[in-house]
Design a protein around this motif. Structure first.
Motif, mmCIF file in Angstrom:
data_model
loop_
_atom_site.group_PDB
_atom_site.id
_atom_site.type_symbol
_atom_site.label_atom_id
_atom_site.label_comp_id
_atom_site.label_asym_id
_atom_site.label_seq_id
_atom_site.Cartn_x
_atom_site.Cartn_y
_atom_site.Cartn_z
ATOM 1 N N GLY A 146 0.826 -1.193 0.000
ATOM 2 C CA GLY A 146 0.000 0.000 0.000
ATOM 3 C C GLY A 146 0.858 1.240 0.000
ATOM 4 N N SER A 147 0.682 2.102 0.981
ATOM 5 C CA SER A 147 1.395 3.372 1.009
ATOM 6 C C SER A 147 2.838 3.230 1.453
ATOM 7 C CB SER A 147 0.672 4.353 1.944
ATOM 8 O OG SER A 147 0.564 3.809 3.249
ATOM 9 N N ARG A 229 4.209 -6.756 6.018
ATOM 10 C CA ARG A 229 4.553 -5.822 7.089
ATOM 11 C C ARG A 229 3.840 -4.487 6.902
ATOM 12 N NH1 ARG A 229 11.102 -6.784 7.721
ATOM 13 N NH2 ARG A 229 10.983 -9.015 8.233
ATOM 14 N N SER A 230 3.058 -4.401 5.859
ATOM 15 C CA SER A 230 2.241 -3.213 5.616
ATOM 16 C C SER A 230 1.000 -3.655 4.867
ATOM 17 C CB SER A 230 3.018 -2.160 4.820
ATOM 18 O OG SER A 230 3.356 -2.665 3.537
ATOM 19 N N GLN A 231 0.161 -2.716 4.525
ATOM 20 C CA GLN A 231 -1.075 -3.039 3.813
ATOM 21 C C GLN A 231 -0.765 -3.634 2.446
ATOM 22 O OE1 GLN A 231 -3.469 0.218 2.171
ATOM 23 N NE2 GLN A 231 -5.262 -0.652 3.203
ATOM 24 N N VAL A 232 -1.513 -4.660 2.069
ATOM 25 C CA VAL A 232 -1.382 -5.277 0.748
ATOM 26 C C VAL A 232 -2.651 -4.971 -0.042
ATOM 27 C CG1 VAL A 232 -1.024 -7.407 -0.541
ATOM 28 C CG2 VAL A 232 0.034 -7.111 1.705
ATOM 29 N N VAL A 240 -9.062 -0.457 -10.037
ATOM 30 C CA VAL A 240 -9.947 -1.064 -9.050
ATOM 31 C C VAL A 240 -9.086 -1.685 -7.963
ATOM 32 C CG1 VAL A 240 -11.763 -2.753 -8.639
ATOM 33 C CG2 VAL A 240 -11.661 -1.542 -10.832
ATOM 34 N N GLY A 241 -9.270 -1.269 -6.716
ATOM 35 C CA GLY A 241 -8.432 -1.760 -5.640
ATOM 36 C C GLY A 241 -9.222 -2.429 -4.535
ATOM 37 N N VAL A 242 -8.608 -3.460 -3.911
ATOM 38 C CA VAL A 242 -9.209 -4.128 -2.766
ATOM 39 C C VAL A 242 -8.076 -4.531 -1.836
ATOM 40 C CG1 VAL A 242 -9.189 -6.372 -3.959
ATOM 41 C CG2 VAL A 242 -10.698 -6.023 -2.000
ATOM 42 N N THR A 243 -8.276 -4.345 -0.540
ATOM 43 C CA THR A 243 -7.256 -4.694 0.445
ATOM 44 C C THR A 243 -7.225 -6.206 0.659
ATOM 45 O OG1 THR A 243 -7.530 -2.566 1.562
ATOM 46 C CG2 THR A 243 -6.459 -4.322 2.809
#
Length: 282
Positions: A146-147, A229-232, A240-243
């Motif tokens: 993610g970020s 270790r962080s958001q995937v 189109v995004g999904v966690t």
């Protein structure tokens, strides 16, 4: 000769003022040519758009590649041929420009074009045995951080074959169409767009333990999220995004429907690669 095109939908994304202005002018010009035409406006985040699609012979998108990809996913199951008029930046998928569309369109409307059939990925996320997300991708499915730029650990399978684990910033599962996008920027190969293969490209792999691969479509790709270790985040065509959570499985396979792109008779793949800087001509 292909089918003569009588009804054209002119599509653009809300917020693109240049495309919005052109859409009215293009639709009016099409009416003067004896075609039936109407304008379709949609927001980037919308997954569908209402229009009398059953009457449409051609969807003409105004924008860049992102506009084409967004509309392509929305109308994929309808089998409507798509042609792009570049009012964006790169426009690798588009065939027309603001300066040549009036010259090129008459021949296309008369049936002087080819249909380029492109592989589309069907993507499914399974979470604890249940479907958490489904969708299509014309260019690529990306599993990445993610970020925060921290590595994630993924287990990759091709059918029953365990390809190995990858520690990286992410993994790209691209179509041949998408091989000229994010995949090549991450070190993947250019693949002729009408081939039926997967392209697997790791993003900044640790110690380069997992190399880019080209695989046939006989089996599906499965990516198991082992550790993060962080958001995937999973993205489809970068839009189109999904966690994702540790333990999730991402499946990518050939969609039942192919994307049908309209290609003018004068359009050639090698020439496009040269014009966009992928190849150097003498």
């Amino acid at each position: 000769m292909e089918r003569v095109l009588g009804t054209v939908a002119v599509g653009f994304h809300t917020g693109n003022q240049r495309a919005e202005l052109m859409a009215g002018a293009v639709a009016a010009w099409l009416l003067e040519q004896g075609c039936r035409a109407f304008v379709v406006e949609t927001r980037k985040e919308e997954t569908c758009c209402s229009a009398p699609w059953e009457e449409v012979d051609l969807l003409l998108t105004l924008g860049g590649d992102g506009t084409m990809l967004g509309f392509a996913r929305r109308v994929l199951e309808l089998g409507i041929p798509i042609l792009g008029l570049n009012v964006g930046e790169v426009g690798f998928l588009t065939e027309l420009t603001p300066t040549d569309w009036q010259t090129c369109l008459p021949a296309i409307l008369a049936g002087e074009y080819e249909i380029s059939s492109r592989l589309v990925l069907a993507c499914t996320v399974l979470r604890r045995g249940e479907v958490a997300h489904q969708g299509y991708a014309v260019n690529d499915v990306v599993i990445g951080c993610g970020s925060l730029a921290r590595m994630i650990r993924l287990d990759v399978w091709y059918g029953g074959d365990h390809l190995g684990q990858v520690r990286a910033d992410g993994l790209i599962v691209a179509t041949p169409t998408g091989s000229s996008g994010y995949s090549i920027s991450a070190g993947g190969p250019l693949v002729y767009p009408e081939l039926d293969v997967f392209v697997l490209t790791p993003i900044c792999p640790f110690l380069h333990a997992f190399r880019p691969m080209v695989l046939p479509l006989e089996e599906e790709i499965r990516v198991h999220v082992l550790e993060a270790r962080s958001q995937v985040v999973l993205t489809q065509d970068g839009q189109v995004g999904v966690t994702l959570n540790p333990g999730d499985n991402v499946f990518a396979s050939r969609a039942k429907h192919s994307l049908r792109l309209v290609r003018p008779l004068h359009s050639h793949y090698a020439s496009k690669l040269k014009s966009k800087g992928f190849l150097r001509g003498n």
